[in-house]
Design an enzyme around this catalytic site. Sequence first.
Site, short mmCIF file in Angstrom:
data_model
loop_
_atom_site.label_atom_id
_atom_site.label_comp_id
_atom_site.label_asym_id
_atom_site.label_seq_id
_atom_site.Cartn_x
_atom_site.Cartn_y
_atom_site.Cartn_z
N ASP A 1 34.15 99.57 0.50
CA ASP A 1 35.11 100.46 -0.15
C ASP A 1 35.84 101.53 0.42
O ASP A 1 36.46 102.42 -0.22
CB ASP A 1 34.33 101.04 -1.49
CG ASP A 1 34.32 100.03 -2.61
OD1 ASP A 1 35.23 99.62 -2.94
OD2 ASP A 1 33.01 99.79 -3.15
N ASP B 1 28.26 97.44 0.08
CA ASP B 1 28.79 98.44 -0.85
C ASP B 1 28.90 99.87 -0.35
O ASP B 1 28.99 100.82 -1.02
CB ASP B 1 28.02 98.42 -2.14
CG ASP B 1 28.97 98.93 -3.54
OD1 ASP B 1 30.09 98.93 -3.13
OD2 ASP B 1 28.35 99.37 -4.23
N HIS C 1 29.24 91.70 -10.59
CA HIS C 1 29.88 92.70 -11.78
C HIS C 1 30.07 91.75 -13.07
O HIS C 1 30.33 92.47 -13.87
CB HIS C 1 31.05 93.27 -11.49
CG HIS C 1 31.06 94.50 -10.83
ND1 HIS C 1 30.86 95.67 -11.19
CD2 HIS C 1 31.48 94.79 -9.42
CE1 HIS C 1 30.71 96.56 -10.43
NE2 HIS C 1 31.20 96.08 -9.24
N HIS D 1 35.35 94.19 -13.15
CA HIS D 1 34.64 95.12 -12.59
C HIS D 1 33.62 95.67 -13.84
O HIS D 1 33.01 94.51 -14.31
CB HIS D 1 35.59 96.34 -12.10
CG HIS D 1 34.81 97.29 -11.57
ND1 HIS D 1 34.75 98.67 -11.72
CD2 HIS D 1 34.07 97.55 -10.13
CE1 HIS D 1 33.87 99.44 -10.97
NE2 HIS D 1 33.53 98.63 -9.91
N HIS E 1 28.31 91.72 -3.71
CA HIS E 1 27.37 92.80 -3.40
C HIS E 1 26.50 92.97 -4.78
O HIS E 1 26.83 93.78 -5.68
CB HIS E 1 28.29 94.29 -3.25
CG HIS E 1 29.10 94.58 -4.20
ND1 HIS E 1 30.09 93.78 -4.57
CD2 HIS E 1 29.34 95.79 -4.85
CE1 HIS E 1 30.94 94.38 -5.80
NE2 HIS E 1 30.24 95.69 -5.88
N GLU F 1 38.45 93.47 -6.22
CA GLU F 1 37.41 93.78 -7.18
C GLU F 1 38.00 94.13 -8.58
O GLU F 1 38.39 95.25 -8.58
CB GLU F 1 36.51 94.85 -6.43
CG GLU F 1 35.38 95.21 -7.29
CD GLU F 1 34.50 96.39 -6.79
OE1 GLU F 1 33.34 96.31 -7.06
OE2 GLU F 1 34.89 97.30 -6.10
N HIS G 1 31.28 93.59 1.31
CA HIS G 1 31.76 94.55 0.48
C HIS G 1 31.87 95.92 0.98
O HIS G 1 30.78 96.59 1.21
CB HIS G 1 31.29 94.62 -0.95
CG HIS G 1 31.87 95.18 -2.09
ND1 HIS G 1 33.02 94.51 -2.80
CD2 HIS G 1 32.06 96.40 -2.37
CE1 HIS G 1 33.43 95.52 -3.76
NE2 HIS G 1 32.98 96.69 -3.47
#
Length: 429
Positions: A48, A356, A227, A186, A248, A159, A46
Amino acid sequence: MQLFVSSRTVLAAALMLSAPLAAQQIDPAEETAKAALEVAPVFDGHNDVPNQLRSRRANQIATFDFTDTTDTGEDHPEGRALHTDLARLNEGKVGAQFWSVYVPSNPEEAEAVQQVIEQIDVTRRLIARYPGALRFATTADEVETAMGEGKIASLLGMEGGHSIGSSLAVLRQLYALGARYMTLTHNSNTPWADAATDTPVHGGLSDFGKDVVREMNRLGMLVDLSHVSEATMLDAIDVAKAPVIFSHSGARAINGHPRNVPDSVLRRLPYNGGIVMVVALPGFLNEERRQWNARREAEAARLKALFQGQPEAVAEAMVAWDKANPEPATTIGHMADHIDHIREVAGVESIGIGGDFDGMPTGPVGFEDVRGYPALFAELARRGYSQAELEMIASRNAIRVMRAAEAYAASVRDMPPIEALIGQPATAQ
């Protein structure tokens, strides 16, 4: 009497004196980690960067230089530079990366669908701009081919299940665009699944949510349970015919955050074949840090109640509180503690890495950006992990999970697409 000493004798003496010092400077743990990452580079679950491209640059990347992003702080309101670039990925021994095509939780699902397509577009454009360093990948074979060529295999992970607009047709089309995992929620519930950080409404997965998992398995898309609530995790594992992932997350026994994986789920993971890709976010790693954050939020709420309409007074008081209550440091050791616990409960076959980066302010001390993976693996080597185990954690487990998902999809190639609509009973399988 004059004493003559040959230059060869002097050199030999110098080498003898320097040999013990040289030996002391070689860290066996670092050598083990280096050897492991040489043959099995990190497959991170993961990152971003795509969301940063959206928030900082509105997905306009014609002038974006991904070779070095250390001067990108001017694009961020807090002056925070990106954690990721090609040079630092190389230094961090990253060989494969799931880029998160994240969009915020949104009850307007049609808008979320548009946004995720835009995020897939910008990520694929970024990958295509750097053919010498990145290679788009959708299969385990393509990941291994890219690694063998010294390139970073670049995969897409969605995600948030709101990205499919509660439509299996949209799910199928996003798979066709290259998405190879989807995080079922999420931070907020979807109309068919409960999130870890929202008030439960479904008790886990709804009937339609179970069909989402079935259709993901049929396609060969990885089911990502980071999540989601504990009940959703258990429901998904009950339904899944292929290994699940946590792209993650950490271990809840080490840090009680609901984003982490409880032992009730870890104990079942070996039977499913899935993996927890351990996160680097300090608030999920360090329990002392989590408790500090709760106290800080409580103090902020107290001050706002005391000084209503006086934001300056609140800000001044919070500065004083922060000075008196410094944030506890989070280290690579905290991350290793989570890996230790998962190994103890579920086995080393159940562990991966999901940093992450660029989805958090910073990683732990010594692991602040994507350069830090070798230091983490050296810490694990110091704790007694063998080179073979380090290779499994780095990428072999993740590749195995991809292969298993692909194999299941191949085994049901003749199964027709699931046509369930949200609100219909679950499909009998």
